[in-house]
Design a protein around this motif. Structure first.
Motif, PDB file in Angstrom:
ATOM      1  N   ALA A 125     -10.672   2.870   0.717  1.00  0.00           N
ATOM      2  CA  ALA A 125      -9.982   2.195   1.827  1.00  0.00           C
ATOM      3  C   ALA A 125     -10.764   0.956   2.261  1.00  0.00           C
ATOM      4  O   ALA A 125     -10.180  -0.120   2.473  1.00  0.00           O
ATOM      5  CB  ALA A 125      -9.813   3.166   2.999  1.00  0.00           C
ATOM      6  N   GLN A 126     -12.064   1.103   2.362  1.00  0.00           N
ATOM      7  CA  GLN A 126     -12.879  -0.036   2.793  1.00  0.00           C
ATOM      8  C   GLN A 126     -12.917  -1.128   1.731  1.00  0.00           C
ATOM      9  O   GLN A 126     -12.951  -2.311   2.049  1.00  0.00           O
ATOM     10  CB  GLN A 126     -14.290   0.436   3.115  1.00  0.00           C
ATOM     11  CG  GLN A 126     -14.335   1.153   4.471  1.00  0.00           C
ATOM     12  CD  GLN A 126     -15.714   1.646   4.840  1.00  0.00           C
ATOM     13  OE1 GLN A 126     -16.630   1.594   4.024  1.00  0.00           O
ATOM     14  NE2 GLN A 126     -15.858   2.143   6.058  1.00  0.00           N
ATOM     15  N   SER A 127     -12.871  -0.722   0.455  1.00  0.00           N
ATOM     16  CA  SER A 127     -12.939  -1.716  -0.622  1.00  0.00           C
ATOM     17  C   SER A 127     -11.727  -2.644  -0.625  1.00  0.00           C
ATOM     18  O   SER A 127     -11.786  -3.740  -1.162  1.00  0.00           O
ATOM     19  CB  SER A 127     -13.085  -1.024  -1.975  1.00  0.00           C
ATOM     20  OG  SER A 127     -11.844  -0.485  -2.388  1.00  0.00           O
ATOM     21  N   GLU A 141       2.958   2.782  10.579  1.00  0.00           N
ATOM     22  CA  GLU A 141       2.473   1.815  11.585  1.00  0.00           C
ATOM     23  C   GLU A 141       1.928   0.538  10.952  1.00  0.00           C
ATOM     24  O   GLU A 141       1.539  -0.372  11.672  1.00  0.00           O
ATOM     25  CB  GLU A 141       1.341   2.458  12.416  1.00  0.00           C
ATOM     26  CG  GLU A 141       1.810   3.498  13.409  1.00  0.00           C
ATOM     27  CD  GLU A 141       0.655   4.042  14.232  1.00  0.00           C
ATOM     28  OE1 GLU A 141      -0.483   3.521  14.114  1.00  0.00           O
ATOM     29  OE2 GLU A 141       0.888   5.007  14.977  1.00  0.00           O
ATOM     30  N   LEU A 142       1.868   0.486   9.617  1.00  0.00           N
ATOM     31  CA  LEU A 142       1.198  -0.647   8.962  1.00  0.00           C
ATOM     32  C   LEU A 142       2.141  -1.830   8.779  1.00  0.00           C
ATOM     33  O   LEU A 142       3.330  -1.658   8.501  1.00  0.00           O
ATOM     34  CB  LEU A 142       0.654  -0.218   7.596  1.00  0.00           C
ATOM     35  CG  LEU A 142      -0.357   0.935   7.588  1.00  0.00           C
ATOM     36  CD1 LEU A 142      -0.804   1.241   6.162  1.00  0.00           C
ATOM     37  CD2 LEU A 142      -1.571   0.607   8.452  1.00  0.00           C
ATOM     38  N   LEU A 147       0.397  -2.690   4.051  1.00  0.00           N
ATOM     39  CA  LEU A 147       1.073  -1.820   3.075  1.00  0.00           C
ATOM     40  C   LEU A 147       0.716  -2.228   1.647  1.00  0.00           C
ATOM     41  O   LEU A 147       0.542  -1.395   0.768  1.00  0.00           O
ATOM     42  CB  LEU A 147       2.594  -1.879   3.269  1.00  0.00           C
ATOM     43  CG  LEU A 147       3.141  -1.160   4.501  1.00  0.00           C
ATOM     44  CD1 LEU A 147       4.645  -1.397   4.645  1.00  0.00           C
ATOM     45  CD2 LEU A 147       2.871   0.338   4.423  1.00  0.00           C
ATOM     46  N   ARG A 148       0.602  -3.559   1.444  1.00  0.00           N
ATOM     47  CA  ARG A 148       0.170  -4.036   0.113  1.00  0.00           C
ATOM     48  C   ARG A 148      -1.249  -3.540  -0.184  1.00  0.00           C
ATOM     49  O   ARG A 148      -1.553  -3.117  -1.301  1.00  0.00           O
ATOM     50  CB  ARG A 148       0.187  -5.566   0.061  1.00  0.00           C
ATOM     51  CG  ARG A 148       1.558  -6.165   0.036  1.00  0.00           C
ATOM     52  CD  ARG A 148       2.076  -6.316  -1.388  1.00  0.00           C
ATOM     53  NE  ARG A 148       3.430  -6.814  -1.364  1.00  0.00           N
ATOM     54  CZ  ARG A 148       4.399  -6.433  -2.201  1.00  0.00           C
ATOM     55  NH1 ARG A 148       4.141  -5.555  -3.139  1.00  0.00           N
ATOM     56  NH2 ARG A 148       5.596  -6.929  -2.118  1.00  0.00           N
ATOM     57  N   LYS A 149      -2.110  -3.638   0.826  1.00  0.00           N
ATOM     58  CA  LYS A 149      -3.495  -3.165   0.637  1.00  0.00           C
ATOM     59  C   LYS A 149      -3.501  -1.674   0.317  1.00  0.00           C
ATOM     60  O   LYS A 149      -4.266  -1.211  -0.530  1.00  0.00           O
ATOM     61  CB  LYS A 149      -4.326  -3.415   1.908  1.00  0.00           C
ATOM     62  CG  LYS A 149      -4.685  -4.858   2.140  1.00  0.00           C
ATOM     63  CD  LYS A 149      -5.823  -5.026   3.126  1.00  0.00           C
ATOM     64  CE  LYS A 149      -5.555  -4.430   4.472  1.00  0.00           C
ATOM     65  NZ  LYS A 149      -6.512  -4.807   5.518  1.00  0.00           N
ATOM     66  N   ILE A 180      -4.636 -10.974   0.457  1.00  0.00           N
ATOM     67  CA  ILE A 180      -4.410 -10.261  -0.810  1.00  0.00           C
ATOM     68  C   ILE A 180      -5.039 -11.046  -1.973  1.00  0.00           C
ATOM     69  O   ILE A 180      -5.620 -10.461  -2.893  1.00  0.00           O
ATOM     70  CB  ILE A 180      -2.893 -10.036  -1.045  1.00  0.00           C
ATOM     71  CG1 ILE A 180      -2.332  -9.103   0.039  1.00  0.00           C
ATOM     72  CG2 ILE A 180      -2.613  -9.471  -2.433  1.00  0.00           C
ATOM     73  CD1 ILE A 180      -2.911  -7.702   0.056  1.00  0.00           C
ATOM     74  N   ALA A 181      -4.934 -12.398  -1.913  1.00  0.00           N
ATOM     75  CA  ALA A 181      -5.542 -13.222  -2.967  1.00  0.00           C
ATOM     76  C   ALA A 181      -7.051 -12.989  -3.022  1.00  0.00           C
ATOM     77  O   ALA A 181      -7.643 -12.872  -4.103  1.00  0.00           O
ATOM     78  CB  ALA A 181      -5.231 -14.702  -2.716  1.00  0.00           C
ATOM     79  N   GLU A 182      -7.654 -12.907  -1.854  1.00  0.00           N
ATOM     80  CA  GLU A 182      -9.097 -12.663  -1.788  1.00  0.00           C
ATOM     81  C   GLU A 182      -9.439 -11.291  -2.380  1.00  0.00           C
ATOM     82  O   GLU A 182     -10.430 -11.132  -3.105  1.00  0.00           O
ATOM     83  CB  GLU A 182      -9.544 -12.723  -0.315  1.00  0.00           C
ATOM     84  CG  GLU A 182     -11.047 -12.769  -0.134  1.00  0.00           C
ATOM     85  CD  GLU A 182     -11.425 -12.821   1.349  1.00  0.00           C
ATOM     86  OE1 GLU A 182     -12.491 -12.313   1.680  1.00  0.00           O
ATOM     87  OE2 GLU A 182     -10.615 -13.343   2.153  1.00  0.00           O
ATOM     88  N   LEU A 183      -8.592 -10.318  -2.092  1.00  0.00           N
ATOM     89  CA  LEU A 183      -8.808  -8.968  -2.633  1.00  0.00           C
ATOM     90  C   LEU A 183      -8.727  -8.988  -4.163  1.00  0.00           C
ATOM     91  O   LEU A 183      -9.558  -8.379  -4.853  1.00  0.00           O
ATOM     92  CB  LEU A 183      -7.753  -8.013  -2.041  1.00  0.00           C
ATOM     93  CG  LEU A 183      -7.699  -6.596  -2.595  1.00  0.00           C
ATOM     94  CD1 LEU A 183      -9.018  -5.857  -2.366  1.00  0.00           C
ATOM     95  CD2 LEU A 183      -6.556  -5.818  -1.937  1.00  0.00           C
TER      96      LEU A 183
END
Lengths: 242, 314
Positions: A125-127, A141-142, A147-149, A180-183
């Protein structure tokens, strides 16, 4: 060894040919963009790679092993997984429980008698950018970006090293696209392999090493992002030019 | 599984309360509670498959009926002792369910529900005419050996069975398997996309559900002493099971128990005022209003009340 090798893939739905003799490779650690107009057959390619749709003919090889006849769970166990155009969370489950489903072994005995790895759930989750306080929040609730994460987290939890991202920026705000791009960049640096579909070409360009373009399931171009976009056939079909 | 001391305390309190009941209520009320316990068992069984995975079974009385008829035929026609006939009834229910209903798990939604309903109706039509020498035809089988004597002993048996099944289901649903079954009900494709074989998971849920239905059906048959096709393979039995789960709260263990007791006692309380079939209309209306007010059932009302209480304290 390539992560994925697609050879002469054909998928017919009655008289409609959705994938037409398609062949391409995806090297380990590479990030490949798959582009094409609506209805080009991009998602159908994803579904065939994951075994959700069975190809009419052709082969799919993953890490040197043919997986064309394997079930979806067996393909995921090999190390390939996907996200969907519209996120599909388990709405009434928390962030932690959503990730738990991805971490589960495909064995009834292990699911009943084994103990879960709550530390690993938190790490995953943290990653992808969730805070500890988010772990017990229900998925309902997201916001769309979260939700993408969450979908990334559940996909990573399966242990996949090759990720198929379908319309990864759809429905996101500018800020969420950047997040999301950064992820994705972070995951690329950690050695993950990507096959990515997006209509948001400016957002996708810095995230890919190479692109292929298809139309009606047929390969139009294969090369660098700029080369593919400069291709006459691609410009005609995708950008409506010429 | 994440078990905490208060879980054991709550279960111990619940078990103690159930077993203290005969000290406070008369035999008439105990007999009503016995029916509620058996209905709760059938409701828990239905909920494990349908409440969790979202595969709504309209054929559950079929499973209950296999368990009841198997033990009845074995004990009355072949002289089997009850100790052997009940385990065999459970086994036959699982096998019968596997053969007839498991293939239906490949289809979804209302199609699955209709297939299971058709199976139950088929059973109702077939039982009286196929080997009536064994099944007793429309008159069924009577004078089944009783497992207990008197209302109090009957209550202890029914309540003990219900509590054992509830505890087993609760422990099972607290495992990762329970989470996976729950997830199937929310999005089956995503469960498969998480690398899990949903066919295997659904089959397991179905077998557990069938085993409990068969066990409950067998014990219930011996409690009644007489079984007929209409008492088991009937749409009213199905409605009672489903309404008990929906009123109590699907996807919970206590919900089906609360729903079953609520329904059975409401019908009994209405009896002096409405001795005829009209009480089913009133009962249906109350169930409908409750369902409209809180679709997640009484358990959700209790949960939200508890949350408000805790919020007020802090």
């Amino acid at each position: 060894m390539n992560a994925l090798e697609i050879r002469n893939l054909v998928k017919r739905f009655g008289g409609l040919t959705a994938t037409n003799d398609l062949s391409f490779d995806l090297a380990q650690g590479e990030s490949l963009g798959l582009i094409g107009p609506n209805g080009a057959g991009k998602t159908t390619v994803f579904s065939q790679i994951m075994g959700e749709l069975r190809q009419t003919s052709g082969t799919i090889t993953f890490m040197g092993e043919e997986i064309s006849t394997l079930s979806t769970p067996d393909r995921i166990a090999k190390g390939v997984s996907r996200t969907y155009q519209v996120p599909r969370p388990f709405a009434d489950l928390s962030v932690r429980e959503n990730i738990r489903v991805g971490l589960m072994p495909d064995s009834l005995r292990a699911m009943i008698f084994g103990t879960g790895d709550t530390a690993r759930e938190g790490e995953i989750a943290q990653s992808v950018g969730f805070a500890t306080a988010d772990l017990d929040r229900p998925a309902t609730e997201l916001a769309m970006g979260d939700l993408r994460k969450l979908e990334f987290a559940r996909t990573l939890a399966t242990g996949a090293k090759v990720l198929l991202l379908d319309e990864v920026f759809a429905g996101l705000t500018t800020g969420e696209i950047a997040m999301i791009a950064e992820l994705i960049q972070d995951l690329r640096q950690r050695g993950f392999t990507f096959l990515m579909v997006s209509h948001d070409l400016p957002a996708m360009e810095p995230l890919i090493d190479r692109a292929i373009a298809i139309e009606r399931g047929t390969l139009l171009a294969n090369g660098s992002f700029k080369e593919v976009l400069a291709d006459h056939a691609v410009r005609a079909s995708y950008l409506g030019e010429g | 599984m994440n078990l905490r001391p208060h879980h054991f305390l709550l279960w111990a309190a619940f078990i103690a309360l159930m077993f203290a009941m005969p000290q406070f209520v008369g035999n008439g009320t105990l007999r009503t509670m016995i029916f509620a316990c058996y209905l709760a068992i059938f409701a828990i069984s239905w909920d494990i498959l349908s409440g969790r995975t979202g595969y709504i079974s309209f054929g559950h009385p079929f499973l209950v009926g296999i368990g009841a008829y198997t033990t009845a035929i074995l004990t009355r026609r072949y002289g089997f002792p009850v100790e052997a006939s009940i385990p065999l009834a459970v086994l036959f229910t699982m096998i019968g369910g596997l053969i007839v209903l498991l293939p239906a798990l490949r289809i979804k939604g209302s199609y699955f529900a209709l297939v299971t309903l058709a199976v139950m109706e088929l059973m109702y039509q077939l039982v009286p005419v196929v080997r009536p020498d064994l099944t007793g035809g429309t008159r069924g089988i009577s004078r089944l050996p009783a497992l207990t004597r008197g209302a109090e002993n009957g209550y202890y048996l029914a309540a003990g069975l219900m509590l054992a099944i509830a505890l087993f289901a609760w422990l099972l649903m607290r495992t990762r398997l329970g989470t996976a079954l729950w997830a199937i009900g929310m999005n089956e494709e995503s469960v498969r996309g998480s690398g899990l074989s949903t066919t295997r998971l659904k089959s397991f849920a179905f077998l557990v559900s069938a085993a409990i239905a068969g066990l409950g059906g067998a014990f219930y048959a011996h409690y009644l002493g007489t079984i007929t096709p209409r008492a088991f393979f009937d749409i009213n039995v199905l409605f009672q099971i489903i309404v008990a789960v929906l009123i109590g709260g699907a996807g919970t263990i206590l919900g089906p128990i609360i729903g079953a007791f609520f329904m059975v006692f409401m019908l009994e309380w209405l009896r002096p005022f409405l001795p005829g079939q009209e009480r089913f209309f009133v009962y249906g209306l109350i169930a409908l209003l409750l369902y409209m007010y809180q679709p997640k059932g009484i358990m959700a009302i209790i949960d939200s009340g508890w949350a408000k209480l805790r919020g007020a304290r802090t």
